[in-house]
Design an enzyme around this catalytic site. Structure first.
Site, PDB file in Angstrom:
ATOM      1  N   ASP A 129       0.736  -1.189   0.107  1.00 11.93           N
ATOM      2  CA  ASP A 129      -0.057   0.132  -0.004  1.00 11.93           C
ATOM      3  C   ASP A 129       0.842   1.343  -0.064  1.00 11.93           C
ATOM      4  O   ASP A 129       1.747   1.531   0.772  1.00 11.93           O
ATOM      5  CB  ASP A 129      -1.003  -0.051   1.191  1.00 11.93           C
ATOM      6  CG  ASP A 129      -2.002   0.671   1.194  1.00 11.93           C
ATOM      7  OD1 ASP A 129      -2.510   1.581  -0.014  1.00 11.93           O
ATOM      8  OD2 ASP A 129      -2.558   1.392   2.337  1.00 11.93           O
ATOM      9  N   GLU A 202     -10.436   4.123   3.430  1.00 10.68           N
ATOM     10  CA  GLU A 202      -9.440   4.642   2.540  1.00 10.68           C
ATOM     11  C   GLU A 202      -9.687   4.385   0.794  1.00 10.68           C
ATOM     12  O   GLU A 202      -9.713   3.228   0.377  1.00 10.68           O
ATOM     13  CB  GLU A 202      -8.038   4.523   2.593  1.00 10.68           C
ATOM     14  CG  GLU A 202      -7.408   4.976   4.050  1.00 10.68           C
ATOM     15  CD  GLU A 202      -5.880   4.917   4.533  1.00 10.68           C
ATOM     16  OE1 GLU A 202      -5.259   4.433   3.660  1.00 10.68           O
ATOM     17  OE2 GLU A 202      -5.535   5.662   5.267  1.00 10.68           O
ATOM     18  N   ASP A 236      -9.193   0.355   1.648  1.00 15.13           N
ATOM     19  CA  ASP A 236      -8.133  -0.096   2.896  1.00 15.13           C
ATOM     20  C   ASP A 236      -8.705   0.221   4.015  1.00 15.13           C
ATOM     21  O   ASP A 236      -8.203   1.480   4.683  1.00 15.13           O
ATOM     22  CB  ASP A 236      -6.723   0.768   2.294  1.00 15.13           C
ATOM     23  CG  ASP A 236      -5.845   0.358   3.604  1.00 15.13           C
ATOM     24  OD1 ASP A 236      -5.732  -0.357   4.246  1.00 15.13           O
ATOM     25  OD2 ASP A 236      -4.898   1.371   3.893  1.00 15.13           O
ATOM     26  N   ARG A 240      -8.346   4.257  12.899  1.00 15.67           N
ATOM     27  CA  ARG A 240      -7.529   5.112  13.226  1.00 15.67           C
ATOM     28  C   ARG A 240      -7.076   4.970  14.816  1.00 15.67           C
ATOM     29  O   ARG A 240      -5.913   5.618  14.990  1.00 15.67           O
ATOM     30  CB  ARG A 240      -8.145   6.565  12.896  1.00 15.67           C
ATOM     31  CG  ARG A 240      -8.557   6.732  11.502  1.00 15.67           C
ATOM     32  CD  ARG A 240      -7.392   6.750  10.510  1.00 15.67           C
ATOM     33  NE  ARG A 240      -7.975   6.793   9.265  1.00 15.67           N
ATOM     34  CZ  ARG A 240      -7.136   6.425   8.271  1.00 15.67           C
ATOM     35  NH1 ARG A 240      -5.914   6.186   8.361  1.00 15.67           N
ATOM     36  NH2 ARG A 240      -7.733   6.781   7.200  1.00 15.67           N
ATOM     37  N   GLN A 243      -4.564   2.253  14.895  1.00 16.29           N
ATOM     38  CA  GLN A 243      -3.224   2.721  14.347  1.00 16.29           C
ATOM     39  C   GLN A 243      -2.319   3.709  15.030  1.00 16.29           C
ATOM     40  O   GLN A 243      -1.083   3.663  14.854  1.00 16.29           O
ATOM     41  CB  GLN A 243      -3.827   3.163  13.029  1.00 16.29           C
ATOM     42  CG  GLN A 243      -2.655   3.628  12.099  1.00 16.29           C
ATOM     43  CD  GLN A 243      -3.198   4.261  10.607  1.00 16.29           C
ATOM     44  OE1 GLN A 243      -4.421   4.371  10.231  1.00 16.29           O
ATOM     45  NE2 GLN A 243      -2.289   4.806   9.689  1.00 16.29           N
ATOM     46  N   THR A 260      -9.353  -5.473   3.715  1.00 14.89           N
ATOM     47  CA  THR A 260      -9.058  -4.684   2.517  1.00 14.89           C
ATOM     48  C   THR A 260     -10.038  -5.078   1.490  1.00 14.89           C
ATOM     49  O   THR A 260      -9.777  -6.242   1.023  1.00 14.89           O
ATOM     50  CB  THR A 260      -7.555  -4.657   1.956  1.00 14.89           C
ATOM     51  OG1 THR A 260      -7.012  -4.365   3.111  1.00 14.89           O
ATOM     52  CG2 THR A 260      -7.385  -3.882   0.998  1.00 14.89           C
ATOM     53  N   GLU A 371     -10.327  12.702   6.857  1.00 16.72           N
ATOM     54  CA  GLU A 371     -10.070  13.906   6.246  1.00 16.72           C
ATOM     55  C   GLU A 371     -11.480  14.601   5.970  1.00 16.72           C
ATOM     56  O   GLU A 371     -11.550  15.896   6.058  1.00 16.72           O
ATOM     57  CB  GLU A 371      -9.226  13.696   4.715  1.00 16.72           C
ATOM     58  CG  GLU A 371      -7.981  13.338   4.907  1.00 16.72           C
ATOM     59  CD  GLU A 371      -7.343  12.902   3.352  1.00 16.72           C
ATOM     60  OE1 GLU A 371      -7.619  11.439   3.101  1.00 16.72           O
ATOM     61  OE2 GLU A 371      -6.851  13.655   2.797  1.00 16.72           O
TER      62      GLU A 371
END
Lengths: 423, 423
Positions: A129, A202, A236, A240, A243, A260, A371
């Site tokens: 990735d 993602e 993906d 968060r 991570q 995924t 985002e």
């Protein structure tokens, strides 16, 4: 492009015009996996086509008789090109067509997409990735390091990437179980355990490789085209909170490895040629091994649709929460492949290399919820009044991607997943 | 342990006593790969043993007829245990022995290790590399962050790890081409391209998995033993200069992906039982999903031997540059496996999970050159007067690992590699 008619009907707006001819794998109830090519609402059964001898002059028919594309991917570009031309000829109605298939009992060669289950069409060797959208990398830098330079010093010099989990790459429609794991709540010194509370997406596009290189050798950008077969949509999924706690110093691991999702159809690069564009300018100029001539950007429209369980129950259609395009990606596929192999790494047929989140330059063209909601500060308001920062159980995300020109369309189908509660 | 004799002679000091019986894959010239078990200087040909029907009451003989162990790994612990007992019975000379093999033409079942080429015995699905030695993580923290806390805040709470490259895992003896790539020289703002100048090793042990779990489910530490088949030596070759420039924020990539060398023999966990010990104490106590009862440390002696080309040409024996032991590893295999799967990640038969560099608490028990030479400040002096900080072309590194008790030894063979010049 000249107008070409297929004798298999292609409804207006279909992703699967005769200009597309993407490859997938399907199974009917109690039957093993077969390879096929989407056309309109149907699938052309490659097992049947090959068994009828219609591809025997191109390569050993056994290449088409298994349940995955890996043997076909290993054959290389000339076989891919000739197979694509043959399939188009077998389907087209004009004088350039090959009448042999139409002369047979065509019902034996077609299956309705509604009647089958799609399967992952490749055995993935390695899954990588990347992190190749400058807008995405800049947005994350702004969110996580508000007082520093948003882009790290290395970012403009090489396509940053990492190895992901091959075993959990799943096909469109596979439920995604909310992952549990460690996260450290704000202000706490110790982690807690539980289901992720910041489950994200993602939006990405991945390329699937053909013939491999020998270990110890590199694939220059000038030969990348020989090693790249086609593209898929990639989601993906990212936790968060998991991570953020785990990723120093070795990078994302359990925050990404749980699932995924890819689209069921691999669209050949040959189909996308009419939509190829020069890549965006790069500053500074990359090192010579990363310089790529040719048209390596592709004008692929992308969107992310969200439907909550409440919306589904109320019959409210999915809401498009992002619209963007693949063409602005800073680092392109040829550069990604040259970079992966510059140290002598071997690629194999059926590897998957994903782009990283594809974000545009506007607030509504980002490819992740972190985002789109600016780290949860600006919830998305849905048509039924619900709000979302990160995903809740029962939410369905569908990625879509397509190229369109005049009266035809080349699409990827969708990469959908619905969140199941944590176990 | 009772003393058991094998009718295949086992020289004193052999890694391959009858208490070991490790699995590997070999090929004779112009023959396909076969599975085998090391005994003394010989290999017991599993293809021949299975074809003679001597394993038919344990499982389908086809499990043993391919060139990799994956089908056998998928069978699970009871089949592993019964196969191991059967092979031992076929080889032992006492009244507990099974005389059927000895009654046949035994030359057809044995091949000399000198006469074959060893091959990678597993198709690796996913390869994960951990970072589980507290001494190693502390040393690297001291080297790279001399003014900060050497251990990151998350390190004592979870076994940090990342996905590595499966396609470049190679067997003992495979040459390692010096990787080229980007590095940023000290004081420079831009990177340069060229062969790595800081080529290093990492001494590790990896575990190979058996039956997988369903995606979305976890493997608790209490069931880890059912999913772990055995161990191999692992050298995670590392280009420190490439790694340093690329690794923020997504972790190691090209600094590691060019090659990983494993020993040819997978030593079953069942063989290592006599050497199992309680794991070291952990502070703080990990979260419940990471608590592992049982004896998950193993008393495995490890050493790293270095021989330069000049030493080889002069007939000077390899120099042991590090001696350490696997038993001090902070995070153990059961914890590593529970952590990998706690988010629902699927494992598959034949995955490889490496420990991370195994370093002891003394200067000469570190598992990497960057620690042994303290980032190049204290070169190793070799018997012929040569000095080494990082590896030079022509250098051979051999990892060795063994358990020893009384008159027997259970060893892994070696994981060797010689550095070839960059291409």
């Amino acid at each position: 492009m000249p107008h070409i008619e297929s004798w298999v009907p292609v409804p207006a707006g279909s992703d699967f015009s005769i200009y597309n001819l993407p490859y997938g794998a399907f199974s009917r109830p109690v039957s093993p996996a077969r390879l096929g090519i989407a056309i309109g609402t149907q699938i052309l059964d490659l097992h049947a086509v090959a068994s009828a001898g219609l591809l025997d002059d191109i390569c050993d028919r056994r290449v088409f008789l298994g349940g995955t594309l890996n043997a076909f991917l290993a054959e290389g570009r000339e076989v891919w090109r000739r197979t694509r031309l043959r399939i188009a000829a077998l389907l087209r109605t004009d004088e350039a067509g090959d009448p042999r298939l139409r002369a047979l009992d065509t019902a034996k060669f077609l299956v309705n997409q509604r009647d089958v289950r799609m399967l992952l069409p490749i055995e993935i060797g390695d899954y990588v990735d990347f992190y190749s959208s400058i807008e995405h990398a800049t947005n994350l830098g702004r969110i996580f390091r508000p007082n520093g330079e948003p882009l790290m010093e290395n970012w403009r010099h090489l396509p940053i990437g990492y190895h992901g989990r091959a075993s959990t790459v799943v096909i469109d429609g596979t439920p995604v179980v909310r992952p549990s794991g460690q996260r450290r709540p704000p202000g706490s010194s110790a982690p807690v355990f539980g289901p992720s509370t910041r489950l994200d997406i993602e939006l990405e596009i991945g390329f699937v490789t053909g013939p491999g290189n020998a270990m110890g050798t590199a694939i220059p950008t000038s030969r990348a085209r020989e090693h790249i077969f086609g593209l898929v949509l990639v989601n993906d999924w990212s936790a968060r909170d998991i991570q953020a706690w785990e990723y120093q110093p070795l990078g994302p691991f359990l925050g990404k490895s749980f699932a995924t999702t890819v689209s069921p159809w691999i669209v050949p690069l040959d189909a996308l040629d009419p939509f190829a564009l020069p890549s965006p300018a790069q500053d500074p100029q990359p090192l010579p091994y990363l310089q790529a001539g040719g048209r390596w950007a592709y004008d692929i429209n992308l969107e992310v649709d969200l439907q909550t369980k409440r919306m589904r129950d109320a019959g409210i259609a999915p809401q498009t929460i992002s619209r963007t395009n693949y063409k602005e990606l800073y680092w392109n596929m040829a550069q990604q492949l040259a970079h992966v192999t510059i140290n002598g790494t071997a690629i194999r047929p059926g590897d998957l290399y994903a782009s990283g989140t594809i974000s545009g330059s506007t607030a509504d063209s980002c490819g992740s919820l972190i985002e789109l909601t600016w780290n949860g500060e600006r919830p998305i308001v849905l048509p039924d009044g619900e709000r979302r920062t990160f995903l809740e159980d029962g939410d369905t995300i569908a990625l879509r991607g397509w190229c369109a020109a005049g009266d035809f369309r080349i699409g990827f189908g969708s990469a959908r997943g619905t969140i199941s509660p944590a176990r």
